[in-house]
Design a protein around this motif. Structure first.
Motif, short mmCIF file in Angstrom:
data_model
loop_
_atom_site.label_atom_id
_atom_site.label_comp_id
_atom_site.label_asym_id
_atom_site.label_seq_id
_atom_site.Cartn_x
_atom_site.Cartn_y
_atom_site.Cartn_z
N UNK A 27 43.73 42.17 41.91
CA UNK A 27 42.27 41.69 42.05
C UNK A 27 41.46 42.55 43.04
N UNK A 28 42.03 43.12 43.85
CA UNK A 28 41.21 44.16 44.72
C UNK A 28 40.85 45.35 44.05
N UNK A 29 41.75 46.10 43.37
CA UNK A 29 41.70 46.97 42.33
C UNK A 29 40.27 46.92 41.18
N UNK A 30 40.47 45.51 40.79
CA UNK A 30 39.29 44.88 39.85
C UNK A 30 38.11 44.72 40.18
N UNK A 31 38.22 44.31 41.76
CA UNK A 31 36.86 44.23 42.46
C UNK A 31 36.23 45.41 42.75
N UNK A 32 37.00 46.53 43.06
CA UNK A 32 36.54 47.74 43.30
C UNK A 32 35.81 48.32 42.11
N UNK A 33 36.70 48.21 40.82
CA UNK A 33 35.85 48.57 39.59
C UNK A 33 34.50 47.60 39.42
N UNK A 34 34.45 46.39 39.69
CA UNK A 34 33.44 45.52 39.38
C UNK A 34 32.24 46.02 40.41
N UNK A 35 32.73 46.46 41.46
CA UNK A 35 31.40 46.84 42.44
C UNK A 35 30.97 47.90 41.70
N UNK A 78 40.98 55.42 35.47
CA UNK A 78 41.33 56.36 36.55
C UNK A 78 40.93 55.24 38.08
N UNK A 79 39.77 55.04 38.08
CA UNK A 79 39.53 54.08 39.36
C UNK A 79 40.40 53.05 39.85
N UNK A 80 40.84 52.14 38.81
CA UNK A 80 41.76 51.25 39.31
C UNK A 80 43.19 51.76 39.33
N UNK A 99 43.97 46.33 32.39
CA UNK A 99 42.90 45.74 32.93
C UNK A 99 41.61 46.30 32.36
N UNK A 100 41.73 47.87 32.15
CA UNK A 100 40.64 48.35 31.92
C UNK A 100 40.29 47.96 30.13
N UNK A 131 38.16 41.22 38.57
CA UNK A 131 39.47 40.67 39.52
C UNK A 131 40.06 39.88 38.48
N UNK A 132 39.64 39.16 37.86
CA UNK A 132 40.41 38.14 36.89
C UNK A 132 41.25 38.91 35.71
#
Length: 168
Positions: A27-35, A78-80, A99-100, A131-132
């Motif tokens: 969820x933290x990795x997804x939140x980083x991509x979401x930001x 790559x970010x995630x 996730x991507x 995040x989801x």
């Protein structure tokens, strides 16, 4: 006869702790991509607003749309992967790839259900959708998680992708 510790099953509490830790990291990795995506969407919205104020036309903000599209399709992996790797989620590549692939569908589906479109989506909305997506992908490919829990995550992901396709 001895029992090898590497082949013995983990106690239920340890398995639950493992799943929660893995899901939180994803969820933290997804939140980083979401930001990152929210930042790109906000800059694109600012560009569109300034063009409308100047009554301009043409391809003035086309770069923002390209940046959003490129990030959604190519750079979120790559970010995630980097964030997941730093948080010790293994296999990080599988979680990042799933996730991507699923996060654009989750973003579009949730946006269509809530009435949000593209650059008008609030930051919390973009971060939550990503995040989801990454949380469900982490649970789907978790090697020590029991099959019924993984199956639920897979069904949720397939359902989101199937329902979101008409809105693409």
């Amino acid at each position: 006869m001895t029992v090898d510790d590497s082949t013995s099953k983990a106690p239920p509490l340890e398995g639950a702790r493992y799943a929660v830790t893995r899901a939180a990291a994803a969820a933290l990795a997804g939140a980083a991509c979401g930001l990152v995506l929210a930042w790109l969407l906000a800059s694109d919205a600012q560009c569109e607003a300034s063009l409308q104020a100047q009554k301009g036309s043409g391809f003035g903000c086309f770069g923002g749309a390209i940046a959003v599209s490129v990030f959604l399709r190519f750079l979120s992996f790559p970010v995630a992967w980097l964030v997941l790797r730093c948080l010790n989620v293994r296999p990080a590549w599988a979680v990042a790839l799933l996730g991507a692939l699923v996060s654009p569908s989750t973003f579009v589906l949730a946006g269509s259900l809530l009435g949000e479109r593209g650059s008008s989506a609030p930051v919390w909305f973009v971060v939550s959708a990503f995040a989801v997506s990454y949380t469900s992908s982490a649970l789907l490919v978790a090697p020590r998680l029991r099959l019924p829990y993984r199956a639920v995550a897979g069904v949720v992901m397939l359902g989101v992708v199937a329902v979101a396709q008409p809105w693409f």
